[in-house]
Design a protein around this motif. Structure first.
Motif, PDB file in Angstrom:
ATOM      1  N   GLY A 198       0.959  -1.075  -0.041  1.00  0.00           N
ATOM      2  CA  GLY A 198      -0.119   0.062   0.028  1.00  0.00           C
ATOM      3  C   GLY A 198       0.861   1.409   0.062  1.00  0.00           C
ATOM      4  N   ILE A 199       1.915   1.210   0.649  1.00  0.00           N
ATOM      5  CA  ILE A 199       2.974   2.529   0.776  1.00  0.00           C
ATOM      6  C   ILE A 199       3.342   2.974  -0.655  1.00  0.00           C
ATOM      7  CG2 ILE A 199       4.913   1.229   1.426  1.00  0.00           C
ATOM      8  CD1 ILE A 199       3.732   4.679   2.866  1.00  0.00           C
ATOM      9  N   LEU A 200       3.505   1.818  -1.520  1.00  0.00           N
ATOM     10  CA  LEU A 200       4.027   2.066  -2.860  1.00  0.00           C
ATOM     11  C   LEU A 200       2.657   2.507  -3.699  1.00  0.00           C
ATOM     12  CD1 LEU A 200       6.890  -0.419  -3.124  1.00  0.00           C
ATOM     13  CD2 LEU A 200       7.083   1.892  -2.734  1.00  0.00           C
ATOM     14  N   LYS A 201       1.591   1.957  -3.384  1.00  0.00           N
ATOM     15  CA  LYS A 201       0.445   2.283  -4.261  1.00  0.00           C
ATOM     16  C   LYS A 201      -0.002   3.668  -4.166  1.00  0.00           C
ATOM     17  CE  LYS A 201      -1.416  -2.200  -3.705  1.00  0.00           C
ATOM     18  NZ  LYS A 201      -2.817  -3.029  -3.025  1.00  0.00           N
ATOM     19  N   PHE A 207       1.991   6.122  -4.701  1.00  0.00           N
ATOM     20  CA  PHE A 207       2.559   6.743  -5.601  1.00  0.00           C
ATOM     21  C   PHE A 207       2.293   6.206  -7.074  1.00  0.00           C
ATOM     22  CE2 PHE A 207       5.403   6.583  -1.980  1.00  0.00           C
ATOM     23  CZ  PHE A 207       5.399   8.160  -1.782  1.00  0.00           C
ATOM     24  N   GLY A 208       1.073   5.566  -7.209  1.00  0.00           N
ATOM     25  CA  GLY A 208       0.955   4.803  -8.521  1.00  0.00           C
ATOM     26  C   GLY A 208       0.398   5.949  -9.490  1.00  0.00           C
ATOM     27  N   HIS A 209      -0.261   6.917  -8.790  1.00  0.00           N
ATOM     28  CA  HIS A 209      -0.488   8.243  -9.794  1.00  0.00           C
ATOM     29  C   HIS A 209       0.539   8.863 -10.444  1.00  0.00           C
ATOM     30  CE1 HIS A 209      -4.526   7.565  -8.524  1.00  0.00           C
ATOM     31  NE2 HIS A 209      -4.340   7.663  -7.396  1.00  0.00           N
ATOM     32  N   ARG A 210       1.721   8.637 -10.303  1.00  0.00           N
ATOM     33  CA  ARG A 210       2.871   9.266 -10.541  1.00  0.00           C
ATOM     34  C   ARG A 210       4.088   8.070 -10.872  1.00  0.00           C
ATOM     35  NH1 ARG A 210       4.911  14.156  -9.831  1.00  0.00           N
ATOM     36  NH2 ARG A 210       6.527  13.616 -11.100  1.00  0.00           N
ATOM     37  N   PRO A 211       3.695   7.123 -11.814  1.00  0.00           N
ATOM     38  CA  PRO A 211       4.791   6.197 -11.909  1.00  0.00           C
ATOM     39  C   PRO A 211       6.194   6.594 -12.080  1.00  0.00           C
ATOM     40  CG  PRO A 211       2.883   5.884 -13.487  1.00  0.00           C
ATOM     41  CD  PRO A 211       2.842   7.083 -12.783  1.00  0.00           C
ATOM     42  N   ASP A 212       6.480   7.759 -12.735  1.00  0.00           N
ATOM     43  CA  ASP A 212       7.873   8.115 -12.714  1.00  0.00           C
ATOM     44  C   ASP A 212       8.401   8.506 -11.226  1.00  0.00           C
ATOM     45  OD1 ASP A 212       5.972  10.438 -12.524  1.00  0.00           O
ATOM     46  OD2 ASP A 212       7.573  11.838 -12.969  1.00  0.00           O
ATOM     47  N   PHE A 213       7.404   8.905 -10.598  1.00  0.00           N
ATOM     48  CA  PHE A 213       7.957   9.144  -9.056  1.00  0.00           C
ATOM     49  C   PHE A 213       8.142   7.842  -8.276  1.00  0.00           C
ATOM     50  CE2 PHE A 213       7.097  10.653  -4.646  1.00  0.00           C
ATOM     51  CZ  PHE A 213       8.369  11.335  -4.320  1.00  0.00           C
ATOM     52  N   LEU A 214       7.207   7.094  -8.673  1.00  0.00           N
ATOM     53  CA  LEU A 214       7.227   5.758  -7.951  1.00  0.00           C
ATOM     54  C   LEU A 214       8.392   4.952  -8.048  1.00  0.00           C
ATOM     55  CD1 LEU A 214       5.979   3.410  -6.381  1.00  0.00           C
ATOM     56  CD2 LEU A 214       4.892   2.843  -8.574  1.00  0.00           C
ATOM     57  N   ARG A 215       9.023   5.176  -9.433  1.00  0.00           N
ATOM     58  CA  ARG A 215      10.267   4.581  -9.705  1.00  0.00           C
ATOM     59  C   ARG A 215      11.524   5.020  -8.742  1.00  0.00           C
ATOM     60  NH1 ARG A 215       9.057   3.870 -15.576  1.00  0.00           N
ATOM     61  NH2 ARG A 215       8.783   1.810 -16.021  1.00  0.00           N
ATOM     62  N   ASP A 216      11.284   6.335  -8.743  1.00  0.00           N
ATOM     63  CA  ASP A 216      12.545   7.002  -7.795  1.00  0.00           C
ATOM     64  C   ASP A 216      12.359   6.568  -6.414  1.00  0.00           C
ATOM     65  OD1 ASP A 216      13.319   8.480 -10.150  1.00  0.00           O
ATOM     66  OD2 ASP A 216      12.286  10.186  -9.544  1.00  0.00           O
ATOM     67  N   VAL A 217      11.180   6.519  -6.157  1.00  0.00           N
ATOM     68  CA  VAL A 217      10.831   5.868  -4.709  1.00  0.00           C
ATOM     69  C   VAL A 217      11.386   4.661  -4.502  1.00  0.00           C
ATOM     70  CG1 VAL A 217       8.969   5.357  -2.794  1.00  0.00           C
ATOM     71  CG2 VAL A 217       8.836   7.601  -4.103  1.00  0.00           C
ATOM     72  N   MET A 218      11.118   3.864  -5.363  1.00  0.00           N
ATOM     73  CA  MET A 218      11.648   2.160  -5.300  1.00  0.00           C
ATOM     74  C   MET A 218      13.149   2.530  -5.221  1.00  0.00           C
ATOM     75  SD  MET A 218       8.635   0.231  -7.547  1.00  0.00           S
ATOM     76  CE  MET A 218       9.891   0.066  -8.878  1.00  0.00           C
ATOM     77  N   LYS A 219      13.634   3.055  -6.108  1.00  0.00           N
ATOM     78  CA  LYS A 219      15.279   3.227  -6.271  1.00  0.00           C
ATOM     79  C   LYS A 219      15.815   3.738  -4.845  1.00  0.00           C
ATOM     80  CE  LYS A 219      19.058   5.272  -8.921  1.00  0.00           C
ATOM     81  NZ  LYS A 219      19.347   5.889 -10.033  1.00  0.00           N
ATOM     82  N   PHE A 220      15.245   4.849  -4.271  1.00  0.00           N
ATOM     83  CA  PHE A 220      15.682   5.450  -3.057  1.00  0.00           C
ATOM     84  C   PHE A 220      15.520   4.371  -1.925  1.00  0.00           C
ATOM     85  CE2 PHE A 220      14.429   7.129   1.174  1.00  0.00           C
ATOM     86  CZ  PHE A 220      15.665   8.255   1.321  1.00  0.00           C
ATOM     87  N   GLY A 221      14.704   3.348  -1.930  1.00  0.00           N
ATOM     88  CA  GLY A 221      14.293   2.348  -0.952  1.00  0.00           C
ATOM     89  C   GLY A 221      15.428   1.411  -1.076  1.00  0.00           C
TER      90      GLY A 221
END
Length: 87
Positions: A38-41, A43-57
């Motif tokens: 859910g915490i990643l969902k 950011f689902g509205h901004r897939p470009d930012f979601l990728r950045d969040v995943m990379k950061f993690g």
């Protein structure tokens, strides 16, 4: 998770389309898990930012250092429990 109301409308796994679906699939393939957290969902509205969040993690939260990944995830889980976080 879908039954718990959130302030941010989450894009559920079954509802992900386009680039969001692509990023969700990338996460599933890398993690070996089937359900997007859910915490990643959030950011689902901004897939470009979601990728950045995943990379950061991957680079900050889950890299080896003073604490290993298992210890960091245990701490994160405990803090989420204390905060009554549904994620």
């Amino acid at each position: 998770m879908a039954d718990i109301p959130t302030k941010i409308q989450l894009i559920e796994d079954a509802d992900a389309a386009g680039e969001a679906a692509t990023v969700y699939d990338e996460w599933r393939q890398k993690s070996g898990r089937q359900k997007m957290p859910g915490i990643l969902k959030c950011f689902g509205h901004r897939p470009d930012f979601l990728r950045d969040v995943m990379k950061f993690g991957d680079t900050v939260h889950f890299s080896e250092g003073h604490l290993n990944r298992r210890q960091k995830e245990a701490i994160a889980s405990w803090v989420s429990y204390l905060n009554r976080c549904p994620y």
